[in-house]
Design an enzyme around this catalytic site. Sequence first.
Site, PDB file in Angstrom:
ATOM      1  N   GLY A   1       3.714   2.540   5.522  1.00 13.89           N
ATOM      2  CA  GLY A   1       2.379   3.135   5.366  1.00 13.89           C
ATOM      3  C   GLY A   1       2.212   3.786   4.010  1.00 13.89           C
ATOM      4  O   GLY A   1       2.736   3.325   2.994  1.00 13.89           O
ATOM      5  N   SER A   2       1.508   4.910   3.993  1.00 17.82           N
ATOM      6  CA  SER A   2       1.057   5.516   2.734  1.00 17.82           C
ATOM      7  C   SER A   2       2.187   6.062   1.861  1.00 17.82           C
ATOM      8  O   SER A   2       1.966   6.300   0.671  1.00 17.82           O
ATOM      9  CB  SER A   2       0.048   6.630   3.032  1.00 17.82           C
ATOM     10  OG  SER A   2      -1.137   6.082   3.592  1.00 17.82           O
ATOM     11  N   VAL A   3       3.384   6.296   2.431  1.00 14.85           N
ATOM     12  CA  VAL A   3       4.478   6.739   1.562  1.00 14.85           C
ATOM     13  C   VAL A   3       4.826   5.661   0.544  1.00 14.85           C
ATOM     14  O   VAL A   3       5.444   5.934  -0.483  1.00 14.85           O
ATOM     15  CB  VAL A   3       5.724   7.126   2.387  1.00 14.85           C
ATOM     16  CG1 VAL A   3       5.462   8.384   3.201  1.00 14.85           C
ATOM     17  CG2 VAL A   3       6.162   5.990   3.285  1.00 14.85           C
ATOM     18  N   HIS A   4       4.392   4.421   0.800  1.00 15.36           N
ATOM     19  CA  HIS A   4       4.656   3.331  -0.143  1.00 15.36           C
ATOM     20  C   HIS A   4       3.774   3.445  -1.393  1.00 15.36           C
ATOM     21  O   HIS A   4       4.055   2.847  -2.436  1.00 15.36           O
ATOM     22  CB  HIS A   4       4.407   1.992   0.558  1.00 15.36           C
ATOM     23  CG  HIS A   4       4.690   0.793  -0.286  1.00 15.36           C
ATOM     24  ND1 HIS A   4       3.733   0.235  -1.122  1.00 15.36           N
ATOM     25  CD2 HIS A   4       5.812   0.032  -0.443  1.00 15.36           C
ATOM     26  CE1 HIS A   4       4.244  -0.817  -1.735  1.00 15.36           C
ATOM     27  NE2 HIS A   4       5.518  -0.954  -1.337  1.00 15.36           N
TER      28      HIS A   4
END
Length: 738
Positions: free
Chosen positions: A455-458
Amino acid sequence: MPPRSDEPRRDPTTGSRRGPSRAGRGGDPRTGEPGIGGISDARAYTPRGRTIRESGEERAGGREERAGQRRNPRAGRSGDPFRPALQVLDGGRAGARAGRREAAPVARAGVIRTVPTRPRWVDDDEEELAPPRRRAGGRAPRRPDRPVPRRPARKPRRPPKLAEPRRRLRLGTMLVLALFVTIGIRLVFLQAVDTPAYAGGGIDSRLTRVDLPAPRGAIVDRTGAPLARSVEARYVFADPTQVKDRATTARLLSPLLGVPASELAEKMKRRGLPGGGESQFQYLARGVDIPKAKQIEALDLAGIGTHRDERREVPGGDLAANLVGFVSQDMNGLEGLEARYDDVLQGKDGRRVYEAGQGDLDAPIPGGYSQTTPAKPGSSLVLTIDRDLQYQVQQVLGRQMAQTRGSVGAAVVLDVATGEVLAQASHPSYNAANPEPSRPTDREDAATSFVVDPGSVHKAITFGAALQEGVITPDTTLPIPNTVIMGDTTFADTHPANGRRMSLPGMMAFSSNVGTIKIADELGRDRLIDYQKRFGLGQPTGEGMPGEASGRLLPADEWSGSSYGSVPIGHSVDATPLQMAAAYATIANNGTYVQPHLIKEVISGADGKRTPAGPPVTRPVLSPANAAALRTILEAVTTVDGATGVAAAVPGYRVAGKTGTGWRLVDGEKQPGEVGSFIGMAPAEKPRYVVAVFVWSPGGEGGTVAAPAFREMMGFTLRHYRVPPSGGKAPKFEVFPR
């Protein structure tokens, strides 16, 4: 009674008596004429009592005497003055022979003289047979002018040749010497050549062999505190063929072993072996404490015995259990590091072989054969794990996960500069000292086996690649619409910008999907994939845990239209919590990737020598300036009002990080619920540690759990290592610059 030979006898012709001759043998002393001899004269002409030599000498003497008379007719009458003496010495035989020769013409009726038969081995050339004597009145002797017929000369027979004694002596000596040489050679072979075989054949029955167990190496934390170690124990066994009363024996052992009596009685049943016979060994319990084993020995139960054993002790129970793993009863690693480094931890048993007596003398024989092969203890592993920090991280994760049901969580703490894993926790966990009641999923290490769509940690990877490639700068602003269509999929923001320009910190603070997709579109597919690999995605980290998942990157040829929107924001990407933590550690370490690792060093069990683990893999990914710029952008997540990561802020320290919402994948299949995550670093101005928290919950509560869990873990880590608080405050960020 017959008359004696010396008594006078009557002549059968004259009737007169005659007796032995006094004047000479066979002569009349008064007239000097030869007379007729008595029985003694007869004996002189018989071979009885005479040797061949004597007979031969007499015949030879007779021939010489006759020859002398022919040469000197008067010699017989005058006689030899020494004749009487010789006659006496010769037993009167010479005189008798002379008298007989002189009286030969005179015959006496009724007297028959016998001549001894010449021995067959007497040579004809040595003597002539004397003419037979005639009785008186018999046939006249042959006239001298008539030739005497002689037998034809025969070749003399030689007597049989006797064996040579010296030859026999030599032959016997040689045979005796040959016998001794043969025996000597055999003795040499027995003593020098065949000694090991004969000695071994005899000594084998007296040898006692005792195994010397090699203790398994320990697993300790970075300070030397034990996480798993081996301690000496005992195992209790039964010989079912010797047990007399199973029920009574089981009842006595049950309270000492903590095993139901019915179970013990079942183990003590007699059982046949496939090849015939009965089993004489059955474990009743393993790893029994030595004091309890002594109590069992004191019971002196028939068919029950104890022997040296080893027990794996895990002091912390569930402390780092998902990392350490456990072993079998035979001390073979089955899970975790115990399995991965089993060949290092496993020792090599030794053996003592010695000569001992039999029966009551069953003890080592002084001076007898003895050989000891020392046991080689297993080497010990020193982990990078900090036991105190590990405990605290597990406690925090457990408390936060208690808010969700059926959830799975993982937490990782990394040392930014070295890549050392200081803590790695999983939920649920289990007791490694007693792993049997646990489920297989409980024993997994979630940090390396928990595959998610991050998800957004990428998004930090997408921003970092764009900064490094010059697609954006720290001051870049972009107009951000509320949605964007990529392929057949519409992507929207949870915090709409309504087309306003947003700064990079603003996009990160409110996790703008649209802004990230627009930056990735400028970056391009291939460059994005390249940076994903540089940050360590798509391949195992090689941390040291067995069965580590590699994750998966979507190959370029599999990208669809929607992939250009999903991949930059962390979807269509498979990664593990540890991989994502290592990517953030790269940003914290001025853009240099350092391979995360669990093994610090190996301590040899034989000599205690310490061997450091090999250096971790490193590679540059971002420049220090771009890494610093990206850290500043990430600080907005915990400092901007209303940002997604405000709950992760640590009082007194500047924190840079990112929240994420993704999905859990099992065998490539999306699972219900969501994965909430937060990965951050502190102090942001010069990061020392990275903490990553991932929580999957079927109900989707992971987002509310991850950030608070991070705050507690990072706060404890900074205080534990006495990191000074940040000297300044985080910069003020404008989300929508004018």
